[in-house]
Design an enzyme around this catalytic site. Structure first.
Site, PDB file in Angstrom:
ATOM      1  N   SER A 112     -52.505  21.276  28.011  1.00  0.00           N
ATOM      2  CA  SER A 112     -53.441  21.310  26.891  1.00  0.00           C
ATOM      3  C   SER A 112     -52.787  20.684  25.666  1.00  0.00           C
ATOM      4  CB  SER A 112     -53.809  22.766  26.606  1.00  0.00           C
ATOM      5  OG  SER A 112     -54.236  22.919  25.267  1.00  0.00           O
ATOM      6  N   THR A 141     -68.002  36.758  50.206  1.00  0.00           N
ATOM      7  CA  THR A 141     -69.401  36.333  50.117  1.00  0.00           C
ATOM      8  C   THR A 141     -69.853  36.764  48.719  1.00  0.00           C
ATOM      9  OG1 THR A 141     -70.367  38.396  50.919  1.00  0.00           O
ATOM     10  CG2 THR A 141     -69.789  36.782  52.592  1.00  0.00           C
ATOM     11  N   HIS A 142     -70.673  35.958  48.102  1.00  0.00           N
ATOM     12  CA  HIS A 142     -71.048  36.191  46.696  1.00  0.00           C
ATOM     13  C   HIS A 142     -69.801  36.244  45.814  1.00  0.00           C
ATOM     14  CE1 HIS A 142     -74.995  37.454  48.337  1.00  0.00           C
ATOM     15  NE2 HIS A 142     -74.233  38.008  49.263  1.00  0.00           N
ATOM     16  N   LYS A 188     -50.414  25.933  29.097  1.00  0.00           N
ATOM     17  CA  LYS A 188     -51.456  25.677  30.087  1.00  0.00           C
ATOM     18  C   LYS A 188     -51.047  24.775  31.239  1.00  0.00           C
ATOM     19  CE  LYS A 188     -55.544  26.421  29.495  1.00  0.00           C
ATOM     20  NZ  LYS A 188     -56.331  27.389  30.265  1.00  0.00           N
ATOM     21  N   LYS A 238     -76.771  -2.349  43.637  1.00  0.00           N
ATOM     22  CA  LYS A 238     -75.289  -2.301  43.561  1.00  0.00           C
ATOM     23  C   LYS A 238     -74.812  -1.394  42.446  1.00  0.00           C
ATOM     24  CE  LYS A 238     -76.078  -6.980  44.666  1.00  0.00           C
ATOM     25  NZ  LYS A 238     -77.514  -6.776  44.287  1.00  0.00           N
ATOM     26  N   ASN A 252     -53.554  23.188  34.001  1.00  0.00           N
ATOM     27  CA  ASN A 252     -54.973  23.167  34.370  1.00  0.00           C
ATOM     28  C   ASN A 252     -55.246  22.331  35.627  1.00  0.00           C
ATOM     29  OD1 ASN A 252     -55.669  24.743  32.133  1.00  0.00           O
ATOM     30  ND2 ASN A 252     -55.789  22.928  30.806  1.00  0.00           N
ATOM     31  N   GLU A 272     -61.208  19.709  39.237  1.00  0.00           N
ATOM     32  CA  GLU A 272     -62.461  19.732  38.468  1.00  0.00           C
ATOM     33  C   GLU A 272     -63.165  18.379  38.515  1.00  0.00           C
ATOM     34  OE1 GLU A 272     -61.179  23.180  35.249  1.00  0.00           O
ATOM     35  OE2 GLU A 272     -60.671  21.107  34.848  1.00  0.00           O
TER      36      GLU A 272
HETATM   37  N1  ARG Z   1     -78.884 -11.374  42.801  1.00  0.00           N
HETATM   38  C1  ARG Z   1     -79.964 -11.049  43.680  1.00  0.00           C
HETATM   39  C2  ARG Z   1     -79.726  -9.636  44.237  1.00  0.00           C
HETATM   40  O1  ARG Z   1     -78.676  -9.134  44.105  1.00  0.00           O
HETATM   41  C3  ARG Z   1     -80.032 -12.040  44.791  1.00  0.00           C
HETATM   42  C4  ARG Z   1     -81.400 -12.369  45.247  1.00  0.00           C
HETATM   43  C5  ARG Z   1     -82.229 -13.027  44.223  1.00  0.00           C
HETATM   44  N2  ARG Z   1     -83.384 -13.531  44.819  1.00  0.00           N
HETATM   45  C6  ARG Z   1     -84.413 -13.983  44.127  1.00  0.00           C
HETATM   46  N3  ARG Z   1     -85.414 -14.434  44.785  1.00  0.00           N
HETATM   47  N4  ARG Z   1     -84.469 -13.949  42.822  1.00  0.00           N
HETATM   48  O2  ARG Z   1     -80.615  -9.045  44.787  1.00  0.00           O
END
Ligand code: ARG
Length: 473
Positions: free
Chosen positions: A284, A162-163, A290, A332, A292, A297
């Site tokens: 290294s 611990t610690h 070395k 995304k 590593n 990491e």
């Molecule tokens: N490429 C857009 C997205 O990934 C799709 C929807 C676009 N819709 C719009 N009304 N411009 O969200």
């Protein structure tokens, strides 16, 4: 004067004149990331088309043309024959345009009763569902790795910290199974997120649904969704399932970083409890000696990606008005790297766990320092009727003396021990020393042999290969 991008024909060409500004066109484009959704976009469209045929919007000839066309477009993207053109903005329009080019008029009916707003969230839900399944499988693999290591080295005694200071002796298996516990919650969390992801939004349209009498449940059934979203505004606005996924990944990444940190320390020259396989180390460019632990990491570093993704999505979605806004397109850019990072970290972690060698002598040597049996001695005194707080003080005094004499508690003469408390008898020898301490751990969940057997039995049953995954509905 705005520089106009050389435009391809977009579906709304008649509403807006002259095409977008060139830089604006780049800003609008998402094909660099959303091309990864093409398979899901195609399966979503195939299901939508099937349903459109069943409600009479498409005839059989149109349906088979669309289905064949979509498969061909998918194959062209797969083989690189069709490079998503960023001027078409996104993968949805790339696929629709390619379909229309390929099969002509029937392709123009595919988007009936659909908007990219429900289409993109459908694609993301299909993608996230698969991503979760892949992640859970990798987490399970890693758990099995820790379990195998426990079966091999579980009964080796080592210090717990611990610690990061020596605390009490434990069985190494207890530390390994602590990792299995964390990962189990991670898998559970992901499985829980999958439930909320696994709902079909198609039919929500742009924001209000559609006057076309779509059979939403049929589409959901074709795509393996047990339910459909209830509210079109929420369905097109919601990205909670992605934020939740990023949260789950941030917690998972935190767990992996804790384990990575432990093993970086344990594999250092100073500790020497573990020896990492060369396949997971680097050397290294300057220091020839070395070895590593760079992979550990970098696994530790993936927390940054996962946490950044979570913060990114929370920020992206905060204060967005109800209904789709284009901000959502950037979701995304946060969630894809987080999933990729964790897939990589989990895969490499499993390899490290599979190949790392234990060095039990170094662990045994470490048991000599740090008075790991001090708590056990205080508890021995409790057994002799001494109040714990008093026992704690007595042992504290003894530790100070032993430290001064550069000895362990077990090396102090009985007379010295008895001078500190007359209740100490010769039987104390059976209580001191790491091996004796580990034998006496009593309640469920402690670091002793009985508890290790219980934990092992539990995990072996839960993680047995071939088990039907309870995660999937
Ligand atoms: N490429 C857009 C997205 O990934 C799709 C929807 C676009 N819709 C719009 N009304 N411009 O969200």
């Amino acid at each position: 004067m705005a520089k106009r991008a050389k435009s391809l024909t977009k579906p709304w060409q008649r509403r807006l004149r002259g095409g977008a500004d060139e830089a604006a066109s780049e800003l609008l484009a998402s094909t660099d990331v959303d091309a990864a959704l093409y398979k899901y976009d195609v399966s979503g469209s195939v299901a939508h088309a099937q349903m459109l045929a069943e409600i009479g919007v498409l005839n059989q000839r149109e349906l088979s043309a669309i289905k064949r066309g979509l498969q061909a477009v998918a194959a062209d993207i797969e083989t690189g024959k069709l490079q998503p053109d960023a001027r078409l903005e996104d993968i949805h329009m790339v696929i629709e345009a390619a379909l229309i080019r390929r099969i002509g008029p029937p392709g123009r009916k595919l988007h009936t009763g659909r908007s990219r707003n429900d289409q993109v969230t459908l694609d993301l839900r299909l993608w996230a569902r698969d991503a979760i399944d892949g992640l859970v499988e990798r987490v399970r693999q890693l758990q099995r790795g820790f379990l195998a290591l426990t079966e091999k080295h579980g009964s080796t005694i080592m210090p717990a910290y611990t610690h990061l200071q020596p605390a009490q002796p434990i069985l190494a298996g207890h530390a390994l199974l602590a990792c299995v516990e964390m990962l189990d919650r991670d898998a559970d969390r992901l499985a829980d997120c999958r439930k909320r992801t696994n709902v079909c939004p198609l039919g929500a349209g742009a924001v209000a649904g559609t006057s076309i009498p779509l059979d939403r449940r049929r589409v959901a059934g074709l795509l393996g969704f047990p339910a459909v979203t209830r509210n079109s505004i929420d369905a097109t606005s919601d990205r909670d399932f992605l934020t939740e996924l990023c949260f789950d990944l941030a917690v998972l990444a935190g767990h992996l970083s804790r384990w990575a940190e432990d093993w970086i320390i344990f594999s250092s020259e100073e500790f020497g409890f573990l020896e990492l396989d060369d396949a997971y180390c680097t050397s290294s460019s300057m220091m020839p000696q070395k070895k590593n632990p760079d992979t550990l990491e970098l696994i530790r570093a993936k927390s940054a990606t996962a946490v950044a993704s979570l913060v990114g999505l929370l920020t992206l979605t905060k204060s967005l008005p109800s209904g789709y806004s284009r901000d959502l397109q950037d979701d995304k850019r946060f969630v894809f790297p987080a999933v990729a990072a964790m897939n990589s970290a989990l895969t490499v972690a499993a390899g490290i766990v599979r190949t790392t060698k234990f060095r039990p002598q170094r662990m045994a040597a470490a048991l000599e320092a740090g008075f790991l049996d001090a708590t056990a001695l205080a508890e021995y005194l409790v057994g002799k009727g001494v109040a714990f707080r008093t026992a704690h003080q007595i042992v504290g005094g003894l530790v100070a003396r032993a430290a001064q004499a550069a000895k362990g508690l077990a090396e102090l003469p009985l007379a010295t021990l008895q001078a500190a408390c007359e209740k100490i008898g010769p039987d104390v020898r059976k209580y001191l020393g790491a091996a004796n301490v580990v034998k006496r751990y009593a309640p469920e969940g402690s670091a002793g042999r009985k508890q290790l057997r219980q934990q092992l039995a539990f995990w072996k049953k839960k993680l047995t290969v071939g088990r039907k995954s309870p995660e999937r509905p």
